[in-house]
Scaffold this motif. Structure first.
Motif, PDB file in Angstrom:
ATOM      1  N   ARG A 195       0.812  -1.223   0.000  1.00  0.00           N
ATOM      2  CA  ARG A 195       0.000   0.000   0.000  1.00  0.00           C
ATOM      3  C   ARG A 195       0.846   1.274   0.000  1.00  0.00           C
ATOM      4  NH1 ARG A 195      -5.361   0.217   1.504  1.00  0.00           N
ATOM      5  NH2 ARG A 195      -6.424  -1.772   1.169  1.00  0.00           N
ATOM      6  N   TYR A 196       2.024   1.226   0.636  1.00  0.00           N
ATOM      7  CA  TYR A 196       2.780   2.459   0.874  1.00  0.00           C
ATOM      8  C   TYR A 196       4.065   2.580   0.061  1.00  0.00           C
ATOM      9  CZ  TYR A 196      -0.314   3.694   4.711  1.00  0.00           C
ATOM     10  OH  TYR A 196      -1.407   4.044   5.459  1.00  0.00           O
ATOM     11  N   TYR A 197       4.416   1.565  -0.720  1.00  0.00           N
ATOM     12  CA  TYR A 197       5.675   1.670  -1.464  1.00  0.00           C
ATOM     13  C   TYR A 197       5.534   1.144  -2.883  1.00  0.00           C
ATOM     14  CZ  TYR A 197      10.399   0.801  -3.109  1.00  0.00           C
ATOM     15  OH  TYR A 197      11.543   0.773  -3.875  1.00  0.00           O
ATOM     16  N   VAL A 198       5.799   2.024  -3.853  1.00  0.00           N
ATOM     17  CA  VAL A 198       5.944   1.664  -5.265  1.00  0.00           C
ATOM     18  C   VAL A 198       7.171   2.406  -5.767  1.00  0.00           C
ATOM     19  CG1 VAL A 198       4.945   1.782  -7.577  1.00  0.00           C
ATOM     20  CG2 VAL A 198       3.478   1.300  -5.606  1.00  0.00           C
ATOM     21  N   ARG A 199       8.083   1.689  -6.373  1.00  0.00           N
ATOM     22  CA  ARG A 199       9.389   2.275  -6.680  1.00  0.00           C
ATOM     23  C   ARG A 199       9.297   3.557  -7.485  1.00  0.00           C
ATOM     24  NH1 ARG A 199      13.981  -0.264 -10.565  1.00  0.00           N
ATOM     25  NH2 ARG A 199      12.480   0.524 -12.075  1.00  0.00           N
ATOM     26  N   GLU A 200       8.462   3.576  -8.503  1.00  0.00           N
ATOM     27  CA  GLU A 200       8.431   4.707  -9.417  1.00  0.00           C
ATOM     28  C   GLU A 200       7.761   5.947  -8.830  1.00  0.00           C
ATOM     29  OE1 GLU A 200      10.019   4.768 -12.243  1.00  0.00           O
ATOM     30  OE2 GLU A 200      10.684   2.714 -11.915  1.00  0.00           O
ATOM     31  N   SER A 201       6.975   5.783  -7.789  1.00  0.00           N
ATOM     32  CA  SER A 201       6.217   6.929  -7.285  1.00  0.00           C
ATOM     33  C   SER A 201       6.523   7.299  -5.841  1.00  0.00           C
ATOM     34  CB  SER A 201       4.711   6.657  -7.414  1.00  0.00           C
ATOM     35  OG  SER A 201       4.354   5.481  -6.728  1.00  0.00           O
ATOM     36  N   THR A 202       7.227   6.452  -5.120  1.00  0.00           N
ATOM     37  CA  THR A 202       7.541   6.740  -3.715  1.00  0.00           C
ATOM     38  C   THR A 202       8.891   7.437  -3.614  1.00  0.00           C
ATOM     39  OG1 THR A 202       6.341   4.743  -3.053  1.00  0.00           O
ATOM     40  CG2 THR A 202       7.760   5.764  -1.407  1.00  0.00           C
ATOM     41  N   SER A 203       8.900   8.607  -2.993  1.00  0.00           N
ATOM     42  CA  SER A 203      10.157   9.337  -2.822  1.00  0.00           C
ATOM     43  C   SER A 203      11.032   8.638  -1.788  1.00  0.00           C
ATOM     44  CB  SER A 203       9.868  10.775  -2.374  1.00  0.00           C
ATOM     45  OG  SER A 203       9.287  10.779  -1.076  1.00  0.00           O
ATOM     46  N   LYS A 204      12.316   8.950  -1.828  1.00  0.00           N
ATOM     47  CA  LYS A 204      13.240   8.324  -0.882  1.00  0.00           C
ATOM     48  C   LYS A 204      12.913   8.718   0.555  1.00  0.00           C
ATOM     49  CE  LYS A 204      17.188   7.589  -3.948  1.00  0.00           C
ATOM     50  NZ  LYS A 204      18.639   7.846  -4.183  1.00  0.00           N
ATOM     51  N   SER A 205      12.480   9.958   0.742  1.00  0.00           N
ATOM     52  CA  SER A 205      12.139  10.385   2.108  1.00  0.00           C
ATOM     53  C   SER A 205      10.915   9.626   2.620  1.00  0.00           C
ATOM     54  CB  SER A 205      11.868  11.891   2.129  1.00  0.00           C
ATOM     55  OG  SER A 205      10.761  12.223   1.289  1.00  0.00           O
ATOM     56  N   LEU A 230       1.189   9.084   6.010  1.00  0.00           N
ATOM     57  CA  LEU A 230       1.957   9.016   4.772  1.00  0.00           C
ATOM     58  C   LEU A 230       1.025   8.732   3.595  1.00  0.00           C
ATOM     59  CD1 LEU A 230       5.055   6.930   5.944  1.00  0.00           C
ATOM     60  CD2 LEU A 230       4.923   9.395   5.572  1.00  0.00           C
ATOM     61  N   PRO A 231       1.367   9.213   2.409  1.00  0.00           N
ATOM     62  CA  PRO A 231       0.490   8.984   1.245  1.00  0.00           C
ATOM     63  C   PRO A 231       0.524   7.525   0.796  1.00  0.00           C
ATOM     64  CG  PRO A 231       2.534  10.064   0.574  1.00  0.00           C
ATOM     65  CD  PRO A 231       2.541  10.038   2.072  1.00  0.00           C
ATOM     66  N   LYS A 232      -0.651   6.966   0.555  1.00  0.00           N
ATOM     67  CA  LYS A 232      -0.723   5.607   0.013  1.00  0.00           C
ATOM     68  C   LYS A 232      -0.351   5.647  -1.466  1.00  0.00           C
ATOM     69  CE  LYS A 232      -4.233   3.695   3.129  1.00  0.00           C
ATOM     70  NZ  LYS A 232      -4.615   4.900   3.906  1.00  0.00           N
ATOM     71  N   GLN A 233       0.503   4.712  -1.878  1.00  0.00           N
ATOM     72  CA  GLN A 233       1.015   4.691  -3.245  1.00  0.00           C
ATOM     73  C   GLN A 233       0.239   3.740  -4.154  1.00  0.00           C
ATOM     74  OE1 GLN A 233       3.430   6.781  -4.147  1.00  0.00           O
ATOM     75  NE2 GLN A 233       3.565   7.554  -2.052  1.00  0.00           N
ATOM     76  N   ARG A 234      -0.599   2.905  -3.569  1.00  0.00           N
ATOM     77  CA  ARG A 234      -1.321   1.927  -4.383  1.00  0.00           C
ATOM     78  C   ARG A 234      -2.662   1.627  -3.711  1.00  0.00           C
ATOM     79  NH1 ARG A 234       1.241  -2.342  -7.336  1.00  0.00           N
ATOM     80  NH2 ARG A 234       3.036  -2.132  -5.942  1.00  0.00           N
ATOM     81  N   ALA A 235      -3.690   1.534  -4.515  1.00  0.00           N
ATOM     82  CA  ALA A 235      -5.013   1.144  -4.020  1.00  0.00           C
ATOM     83  C   ALA A 235      -5.281  -0.286  -4.456  1.00  0.00           C
ATOM     84  CB  ALA A 235      -6.082   2.076  -4.571  1.00  0.00           C
ATOM     85  N   PRO A 236      -6.037  -1.051  -3.671  1.00  0.00           N
ATOM     86  CA  PRO A 236      -6.382  -2.414  -4.105  1.00  0.00           C
ATOM     87  C   PRO A 236      -7.171  -2.382  -5.408  1.00  0.00           C
ATOM     88  CG  PRO A 236      -7.722  -1.726  -2.226  1.00  0.00           C
ATOM     89  CD  PRO A 236      -6.644  -0.705  -2.390  1.00  0.00           C
ATOM     90  N   ASP A 274       7.570  -3.201 -14.570  1.00  0.00           N
ATOM     91  CA  ASP A 274       7.901  -3.639 -13.212  1.00  0.00           C
ATOM     92  C   ASP A 274       8.162  -2.412 -12.358  1.00  0.00           C
ATOM     93  OD1 ASP A 274       8.833  -4.684 -10.921  1.00  0.00           O
ATOM     94  OD2 ASP A 274      10.448  -5.884 -11.828  1.00  0.00           O
ATOM     95  N   THR A 275       7.258  -2.134 -11.430  1.00  0.00           N
ATOM     96  CA  THR A 275       7.395  -0.972 -10.563  1.00  0.00           C
ATOM     97  C   THR A 275       7.749  -1.342  -9.142  1.00  0.00           C
ATOM     98  OG1 THR A 275       5.042  -1.028 -10.058  1.00  0.00           O
ATOM     99  CG2 THR A 275       5.729   0.323 -11.935  1.00  0.00           C
ATOM    100  N   ASN A 276       8.115  -2.564  -8.908  1.00  0.00           N
ATOM    101  CA  ASN A 276       8.346  -2.984  -7.521  1.00  0.00           C
ATOM    102  C   ASN A 276       9.501  -3.955  -7.419  1.00  0.00           C
ATOM    103  OD1 ASN A 276       6.977  -1.798  -5.489  1.00  0.00           O
ATOM    104  ND2 ASN A 276       5.237  -3.192  -5.500  1.00  0.00           N
ATOM    105  N   GLN A 277      10.610  -3.673  -8.070  1.00  0.00           N
ATOM    106  CA  GLN A 277      11.691  -4.644  -8.105  1.00  0.00           C
ATOM    107  C   GLN A 277      12.652  -4.488  -6.942  1.00  0.00           C
ATOM    108  OE1 GLN A 277      13.348  -4.006 -11.942  1.00  0.00           O
ATOM    109  NE2 GLN A 277      11.603  -4.817 -13.020  1.00  0.00           N
ATOM    110  N   GLU A 278      12.752  -3.310  -6.374  1.00  0.00           N
ATOM    111  CA  GLU A 278      13.729  -3.111  -5.315  1.00  0.00           C
ATOM    112  C   GLU A 278      13.135  -3.530  -3.982  1.00  0.00           C
ATOM    113  OE1 GLU A 278      14.952   0.899  -5.414  1.00  0.00           O
ATOM    114  OE2 GLU A 278      16.105   0.690  -7.242  1.00  0.00           O
ATOM    115  N   VAL A 279      13.958  -4.075  -3.165  1.00  0.00           N
ATOM    116  CA  VAL A 279      13.498  -4.461  -1.835  1.00  0.00           C
ATOM    117  C   VAL A 279      13.692  -3.302  -0.871  1.00  0.00           C
ATOM    118  CG1 VAL A 279      15.659  -5.354  -0.910  1.00  0.00           C
ATOM    119  CG2 VAL A 279      13.517  -6.388  -0.198  1.00  0.00           C
ATOM    120  N   LEU A 280      12.846  -3.283   0.174  1.00  0.00           N
ATOM    121  CA  LEU A 280      12.980  -2.210   1.159  1.00  0.00           C
ATOM    122  C   LEU A 280      14.346  -2.272   1.827  1.00  0.00           C
ATOM    123  CD1 LEU A 280       9.481  -2.241   2.841  1.00  0.00           C
ATOM    124  CD2 LEU A 280      10.396  -0.536   1.282  1.00  0.00           C
TER     125      LEU A 280
END
Length: 590
Positions: free
Chosen positions: A446-456, A506-512, A584-590
């Motif tokens: 819900r809270y992390y997508v690589r292309e849209s989530t800032s590093k902060s 925090l802003p949600k980056q993805r909706a179901p 692929d918008t979610n390849q990096e691991v936290l």
């Protein structure tokens, strides 16, 4: 880069299902010969880093990996099927045995609250599983969910525990079935077993009946999904009628004075029992693996999973209340509570009804369990964490016959030799651990997508998740060790609350896509807390077994799994993009 299937071009031609070549088990370049394997081992560090940082994608799990099975599973299940599959997998022998044990030894009449607390925790996990299963309706269940959100390495840890649970759980059910049936026939749980004096005590009672039951149940599961589902819901309806009889008659003979004292072992006894009776709720995760065979996942899975678990929670609480009101908790039999309770009120014949119901519950648990476990195994094999031979789906039955046979043979060997004392509690922590990870994965989704989530924002998400997990774990340890009292609990709960509150801002980056967990992040964070709390209520022996089993899994991963999955990705890394046309918008691991 997401992983994909490593099927060679020749697989476009129909091949015989029953084949046994090396290429079917180890087709990856690292295992072609000794020199290639030696070279792979020398690069283990680099490959391990690649696997830790790698994450799969929705399109890869949905569109690419299933091609490794060569034949598709058949979409034949409805919401009705899923409701009864959940009922059949969850309502086994646990409610008929554990209730008496915990009421007598640890909770007293408050065992009703133990079931309510465990049911609440299970329902939170069900909500997380449901959102994932609707968005990603594949056979992998939690394995696939974790690969997408937490990475390949975390998913392997989950996969190893899922395989362990499948083998040990099926073996334990087989031995229990044999003991229960023998007790009905001869009033001797060892009646059908063969004693071998030269073997060690815990492994000296061979159980051929348990092996036979496992092969029959798994044989039915291999014959077809819809056929197994029909057989399950017919028998589960019969169980429901018997349970209704137990509740009605129990309340007809209830005495309110049996509820006093309600907390003979204190509040701690209630939650200690909650960690034990939780196992009466396990099995719902296996239904999530049936998503690939569900006709309308977006509608049927929420109804099937959430609806069934809500009903089961109410039934369990009513059954527990009926028992503790029929008999004083000090008089409840620890091994056969309901049967003895009916005898105490003069209904001797009813004990046979209860015994048959418990035996049938174990049978349906075996049936549904074999279906779900084989589908976990199928998706794990599709990713090449285990040989892809076990990913194949039979063209006629539409079921993963090879994976089912693997579970059957391994669990039968364990069931033949191992006593229930050896099997018990082996997979207790691993189940709760996986449920906790799924809740974490949902928050990440819900809270992390690589292309849209800032590093902060990523940094804030990581800090909040770490605080939620650490505060929950510390609170569980303080409770278990009885340290610092209410001050420690208040501080731990306060940190959990503030971390969850911070995450909610925090802003949600993805909706179901279709159906989602309500009150995010509060309910998933509460699921993390309750699962860790229940883990903290278990004894040290369970922790040691978990660590030993995980260590063995890691040895396999370092020598086999990491190299197979690395080869699959880097040999055919573009397949998932070509198959799904999805970036692929979610390849990096936290």
């Amino acid at each position: 880069m997401a992983e994909s299937s490593s099927l060679p071009p020749s697989t476009t031609v129909k091949r015989n299902y029953w084949r046994w070549s090396k290429e079917d088990f180890f087709p990856e370049p690292s295992f072609q010969n000794f020199n290639s394997y030696k070279s792979a081992l020398s690069s283990t560090g680099h490959r391990l880093k690649d696997r830790v940082l790698n994450r799969s994608t929705d399109s890869n799990e949905l569109l690419v990996l299933p091609s490794a099975s060569e034949n598709r599973m058949r979409r034949c299940l409805t919401a009705w099927d899923l409701i009864w599959l959940a009922f059949g997998s969850v309502v086994g022998s646990g409610i008929f045995v554990i209730t008496g044990q915990e009421a007598n030894l640890h909770a007293g009449p408050a065992v009703v609250l133990s079931y309510a607390a465990s049911g609440f925790s299970a329902l939170l996990s069900v909500l997380c599983y449901t959102e994932f299963a609707v968005d990603i309706p594949v056979a992998g269940g939690s394995f696939s969910f974790l690969r997408i959100e937490l990475g390949d390495f975390v998913a392997f840890i989950a996969a190893g525990n899922l395989i362990l649970e499948a083998i040990v759980g099926a073996a334990g059910l087989g031995r229990s079935w044999s003991s229960y049936f023998a007790s009905m026939v001869k009033n001797d749980p060892e009646f059908f077993r063969i004693h071998v004096a030269s073997f060690k005590p815990d492994f000296s009672m061979l159980d051929p009946l348990a092996v036979a039951v496992l092969f029959i149940a798994n044989g039915i599961a291999m014959s077809g999904t819809k056929r197994t589902s029909i057989l399950n819901w017919l028998s589960s309806i019969l169980t429901t009628l018997v349970i209704g009889f137990i509740i009605v008659v129990g309340f007809m003979h209830a005495k309110t004075e049996n509820l006093v004292p309600f907390f003979p072992f204190g509040v701690k006894g209630v939650f200690s029992s909650a960690a034990v009776v939780y196992w009466s709720y396990t099995g719902f995760d296996l239904v999530a693996t049936m998503a690939e065979e569900t006709k309308n996942p977006s509608r049927d899975i929420p109804i099937g999973l959430v609806g069934s678990m809500t009903i089961i929670s109410v039934i369990y609480c009513l059954m527990a209340l009926a028992l503790v009101m029929m008999q004083n908790y000090t008089q409840i039999d620890k091994d056969a509570p309901y049967s003895v309770a009916f005898v105490s009120i003069g209904m001797n014949w009813a004990k046979y009804v209860v015994s048959i119901c418990a035996l049938k519950g174990m049978t349906t648990s075996l049936l549904v369990g074999s279906m779900g476990q084989a589908r976990y195994m199928t998706q794990i094999a599709r990713s090449h964490m285990i040989p892809p031979f076990f990913a194949l789906v039979h063209p006629k039955t539409g079921t993963p016959v090879n994976a089912t046979l693997l579970i059957t043979i391994c669990s039968s060997v364990v069931a033949l030799f191992s006593s229930l004392d050896v099997l018990s509690s082996v997979f207790s922590i691993s189940t709760l651990f996986i449920f906790m990870l799924v809740a974490v994965a949902l928050l990440v989704r819900r809270y992390y997508v690589r292309e849209s989530t800032s590093k902060s924002d990523l940094f804030k998400v990581v800090i909040c998740l770490l605080l939620i997990i650490c505060s929950s774990a510390i609170g569980a340890v303080l409770w278990n060790k009885e340290k610092l009292g209410w001050i420690g609990y208040t501080v731990a709960a306060g940190v959990w609350f503030l971390a969850t509150l911070g995450l909610s801002f925090l802003p949600k980056q993805r909706a179901p896509k279709v159906w989602g967990v309500p009150l995010v992040p509060w309910l998933p964070a509460l699921s993390i807390g309750t699962n860790l709390f229940l883990i903290g209520s278990l004894d040290s022996e369970a922790f040691w077994r978990f660590l030993i089993c995980t260590s063995v899994m890691l040895v396999y991963y370092f020598f086999v799994g990491v190299h197979a999955t690395y080869d699959v990705e880097h040999q055919n890394g573009q397949d998932s993009k070509l198959a799904g046309g999805v970036e692929d918008t979610n390849q990096e691991v936290l």
